[in-house]
Design an enzyme around this catalytic site. Structure first.
Site, PDB file in Angstrom:
ATOM      1  N   ARG A  28       0.838  -1.213   0.000  1.00  0.00           N
ATOM      2  CA  ARG A  28       0.000   0.000   0.000  1.00  0.00           C
ATOM      3  C   ARG A  28       0.870   1.260   0.000  1.00  0.00           C
ATOM      4  NH1 ARG A  28      -2.114  -4.171  -1.132  1.00  0.00           N
ATOM      5  NH2 ARG A  28      -4.065  -4.952  -0.247  1.00  0.00           N
TER       6      ARG A  28
ATOM      7  N   ARG B  45      -2.301   3.921  17.222  1.00  0.00           N
ATOM      8  CA  ARG B  45      -1.255   2.887  17.112  1.00  0.00           C
ATOM      9  C   ARG B  45      -0.131   3.084  18.124  1.00  0.00           C
ATOM     10  NH1 ARG B  45      -3.317   0.060  13.189  1.00  0.00           N
ATOM     11  NH2 ARG B  45      -3.805   0.939  11.144  1.00  0.00           N
TER      12      ARG B  45
ATOM     13  N   ALA C 135       0.109   4.388   2.684  1.00  0.00           N
ATOM     14  CA  ALA C 135      -0.323   3.947   4.021  1.00  0.00           C
ATOM     15  C   ALA C 135       0.575   4.465   5.137  1.00  0.00           C
ATOM     16  CB  ALA C 135      -0.380   2.423   4.063  1.00  0.00           C
TER      17      ALA C 135
ATOM     18  N   GLY D 281       5.797  12.150  12.680  1.00  0.00           N
ATOM     19  CA  GLY D 281       7.228  12.473  12.673  1.00  0.00           C
ATOM     20  C   GLY D 281       7.690  13.017  11.341  1.00  0.00           C
TER      21      GLY D 281
ATOM     22  N   GLU E 166      -1.994   7.615  13.917  1.00  0.00           N
ATOM     23  CA  GLU E 166      -0.843   7.434  14.809  1.00  0.00           C
ATOM     24  C   GLU E 166      -1.285   7.255  16.272  1.00  0.00           C
ATOM     25  OE1 GLU E 166      -0.902   9.470  12.259  1.00  0.00           O
ATOM     26  OE2 GLU E 166       1.071   9.714  11.350  1.00  0.00           O
TER      27      GLU E 166
ATOM     28  N   GLU F 274       1.270  13.137   5.488  1.00  0.00           N
ATOM     29  CA  GLU F 274       2.415  14.063   5.604  1.00  0.00           C
ATOM     30  C   GLU F 274       3.083  14.257   4.237  1.00  0.00           C
ATOM     31  OE1 GLU F 274       4.348  11.823   8.854  1.00  0.00           O
ATOM     32  OE2 GLU F 274       4.035  13.612  10.080  1.00  0.00           O
TER      33      GLU F 274
HETATM   34  C1  1HE Z   1       1.745  -2.046   5.380  1.00  0.00           C
HETATM   35  C2  1HE Z   1       1.235  -0.814   5.792  1.00  0.00           C
HETATM   36  C3  1HE Z   1       2.064   0.012   6.580  1.00  0.00           C
HETATM   37  C4  1HE Z   1      -0.261  -1.812   4.633  1.00  0.00           C
HETATM   38  N1  1HE Z   1       3.289  -0.453   6.894  1.00  0.00           N
HETATM   39  N2  1HE Z   1       2.961  -2.451   5.724  1.00  0.00           N
HETATM   40  N3  1HE Z   1      -0.639   4.112   8.887  1.00  0.00           N
HETATM   41  C5  1HE Z   1      -1.535   3.196   9.188  1.00  0.00           C
HETATM   42  O1  1HE Z   1      -1.843   2.975  10.323  1.00  0.00           O
HETATM   43  C6  1HE Z   1      -2.150   2.490   7.993  1.00  0.00           C
HETATM   44  C7  1HE Z   1      -1.901   0.984   8.056  1.00  0.00           C
HETATM   45  N4  1HE Z   1      -2.513   0.332   6.904  1.00  0.00           N
HETATM   46  C8  1HE Z   1      -3.867   0.114   6.798  1.00  0.00           C
HETATM   47  O2  1HE Z   1      -4.650   0.555   7.617  1.00  0.00           O
HETATM   48  C9  1HE Z   1      -4.327  -0.689   5.622  1.00  0.00           C
HETATM   49  O3  1HE Z   1      -3.234  -1.511   5.184  1.00  0.00           O
HETATM   50  C10 1HE Z   1      -4.843   0.152   4.426  1.00  0.00           C
HETATM   51  C11 1HE Z   1      -6.146   0.807   4.793  1.00  0.00           C
HETATM   52  C12 1HE Z   1      -3.827   1.218   4.001  1.00  0.00           C
HETATM   53  C13 1HE Z   1      -5.071  -0.798   3.220  1.00  0.00           C
HETATM   54  O4  1HE Z   1      -5.904  -1.873   3.617  1.00  0.00           O
HETATM   55  P1  1HE Z   1      -5.938  -3.188   2.731  1.00  0.00           P
HETATM   56  O5  1HE Z   1      -6.993  -4.097   3.327  1.00  0.00           O
HETATM   57  O6  1HE Z   1      -6.054  -2.840   1.302  1.00  0.00           O
HETATM   58  O7  1HE Z   1      -4.488  -3.873   2.875  1.00  0.00           O
HETATM   59  P2  1HE Z   1      -3.877  -4.741   4.070  1.00  0.00           P
HETATM   60  O8  1HE Z   1      -4.351  -6.171   3.939  1.00  0.00           O
HETATM   61  O9  1HE Z   1      -4.075  -4.103   5.402  1.00  0.00           O
HETATM   62  O10 1HE Z   1      -2.321  -4.667   3.762  1.00  0.00           O
HETATM   63  C14 1HE Z   1      -1.810  -5.211   2.557  1.00  0.00           C
HETATM   64  C15 1HE Z   1      -0.321  -5.346   2.721  1.00  0.00           C
HETATM   65  O11 1HE Z   1       0.240  -4.039   2.890  1.00  0.00           O
HETATM   66  C16 1HE Z   1       0.072  -6.102   3.969  1.00  0.00           C
HETATM   67  O12 1HE Z   1       1.289  -6.732   3.711  1.00  0.00           O
HETATM   68  P3  1HE Z   1       1.366  -8.337   3.461  1.00  0.00           P
HETATM   69  O13 1HE Z   1       2.810  -8.593   3.241  1.00  0.00           O
HETATM   70  O14 1HE Z   1       0.808  -8.970   4.709  1.00  0.00           O
HETATM   71  O15 1HE Z   1       0.504  -8.607   2.256  1.00  0.00           O
HETATM   72  C17 1HE Z   1       0.281  -5.013   4.975  1.00  0.00           C
HETATM   73  O16 1HE Z   1       1.129  -5.387   6.022  1.00  0.00           O
HETATM   74  C18 1HE Z   1       0.934  -3.965   4.112  1.00  0.00           C
HETATM   75  N5  1HE Z   1       0.798  -2.632   4.686  1.00  0.00           N
HETATM   76  N6  1HE Z   1      -0.001  -0.683   5.317  1.00  0.00           N
HETATM   77  C19 1HE Z   1       3.704  -1.641   6.459  1.00  0.00           C
HETATM   78  N7  1HE Z   1       1.716   1.220   6.982  1.00  0.00           N
HETATM   79  C20 1HE Z   1       7.241   9.504  10.442  1.00  0.00           C
HETATM   80  S1  1HE Z   1       6.040   8.993  11.520  1.00  0.00           S
HETATM   81  C21 1HE Z   1       4.659   8.530  10.546  1.00  0.00           C
HETATM   82  C22 1HE Z   1       3.682   7.778  11.376  1.00  0.00           C
HETATM   83  C23 1HE Z   1       2.797   6.918  10.553  1.00  0.00           C
HETATM   84  O17 1HE Z   1       2.720   7.023   9.363  1.00  0.00           O
HETATM   85  S2  1HE Z   1       1.893   5.755  11.426  1.00  0.00           S
HETATM   86  C24 1HE Z   1       1.288   4.684  10.135  1.00  0.00           C
HETATM   87  C25 1HE Z   1      -0.101   5.035   9.851  1.00  0.00           C
END
Ligand code: 1HE
Length: 268
Positions: free
Chosen positions: A33, A145, A70, A150, A142, A122
């Site tokens: 994603r 979680r 994501a 950042g 964030e 961001e």
């Molecule tokens: C990821 C990530 C990720 C997906 N890091 N691997 N961000 C979040 O909290 C968003 C986290 N992601 C989600 O809520 C969902 O993945 C989505 C809504 C974006 C998409 O949902 P979906 O159902 O299409 O996909 P999925 O089944 O959740 O994920 C598919 C794959 O993408 C899966 O990997 P796989 O190897 O198991 O197939 C997930 O692990 C991967 N994936 N999102 C890593 N974020 C400088 S500080 C910044 C602070 C932040 O940004 S906090 C993060 C906020």
């Protein structure tokens, strides 16, 4: 591909430079994603260091797949088990990338489909114009979680939506989409069809401006925003002195004086 861009060795961003000088840069980890791992942040730095010197007239920043981005790669972050100092240095790399974008002087238009969350928001807020479609949604998960922003959200997202809305997004995980997202300032355009097509149209239009005008628009406004009113008025005058006397603008002024240039009309 322009020389500076052709030499880049990007791992997770695909480039397509059009004849009109519009560069399409696409985050290319759809299986994840388009989550931002450390490698992708380095790609962004390399890219946006090169863009201002490569003759690029505007950039469309897109994400491959159903989601723009994501945010932080949470799996990498979990596996790396970073120390506070390590994560601080990683955040500084994010800032390096995003500051290069915001202050680089080349218009960046973000095409935002699906999730634009956490660090993905961001990244989007470091672009100069955001285009959304019916699938787009914005959030700062964030807080839920056990994390904090950042990559500049405290600066740019709060500027877009205001401090109180940003705090609400982080405390409650509130999601903005559709017209409400437009109304709070998260995007400038919302389309029924493809956000990519609209972003390209906007980029092409911006690319018709003189590069020096775009440089001022896409750097001076941000710099001036960091200054006191006194310094801002001085800096604006200096920038206007350079931009508003550029020889390349003379024929545009002449066309207005000759009455051959387009007038500003309500539907233009
Ligand atoms: C990821 C990530 C990720 C997906 N890091 N691997 N961000 C979040 O909290 C968003 C986290 N992601 C989600 O809520 C969902 O993945 C989505 C809504 C974006 C998409 O949902 P979906 O159902 O299409 O996909 P999925 O089944 O959740 O994920 C598919 C794959 O993408 C899966 O990997 P796989 O190897 O198991 O197939 C997930 O692990 C991967 N994936 N999102 C890593 N974020 C400088 S500080 C910044 C602070 C932040 O940004 S906090 C993060 C906020």
């Amino acid at each position: 591909m322009a020389k500076d861009l052709g030499a880049l060795n990007l791992q997770n961003i695909a480039l397509d430079l059009h004849d009109d000088g519009v560069l399409v840069a696409t985050l290319n980890r759809p299986d994840k994603r388009n989550a931002l791992n450390a490698e992708t942040v380095e790609d962004l730095i390399d890219l946006f260091v090169a863009v201002p010197r490569a003759g690029v007239r505007a950039v469309v920043l897109a994400g491959k797949g159903d989601h723009f981005c994501a945010g932080l790669d949470l799996v990498e972050h979990h596996q790396e088990d970073r120390s506070p100092a390590e994560f601080m240095h990683l955040c500084l790399r994010w800032h390096e990338a995003f500051n290069k974008m915001e202050y680089g002087g080349v218009p960046i238009i973000a095409a935002l489909q699906g999730a634009v969350v956490g660090g993905g928001l961001e990244l989007a807020s470091s672009a100069h114009i955001r285009v959304m479609d019916q699938s787009t949604y914005f959030a700062l998960p964030e807080g839920t979680r056990g994390l904090f922003t950042g990559g500049g959200a405290t600066i740019r997202v709060s500027q877009l939506v205001g401090k109180a809305r940003m705090i609400d997004m982080m405390l409650t995980g509130r999601v903005y989409k559709g017209q409400e997202a437009m109304d709070v300032g998260l995007a400038q355009y919302m389309v029924e069809g493809s956000c990519y097509d609209k972003a390209l149209e906007v980029a092409r239009r911006a690319a018709e401006n003189l590069p020096l005008s775009n440089f001022a628009i896409c750097s001076a406004i941000s710099h001036v925003g960091n200054m006191s009113a006194l310094d801002a008025s001085y800096a604006e005058s200096v920038v206007a002195g350079i931009v508003n006397t550029q020889p390349e603008a003379r024929h545009r002024l002449e066309a207005f004086a000759n009455k051959t240039a387009a007038r500003v009309r309500p539907n233009s």
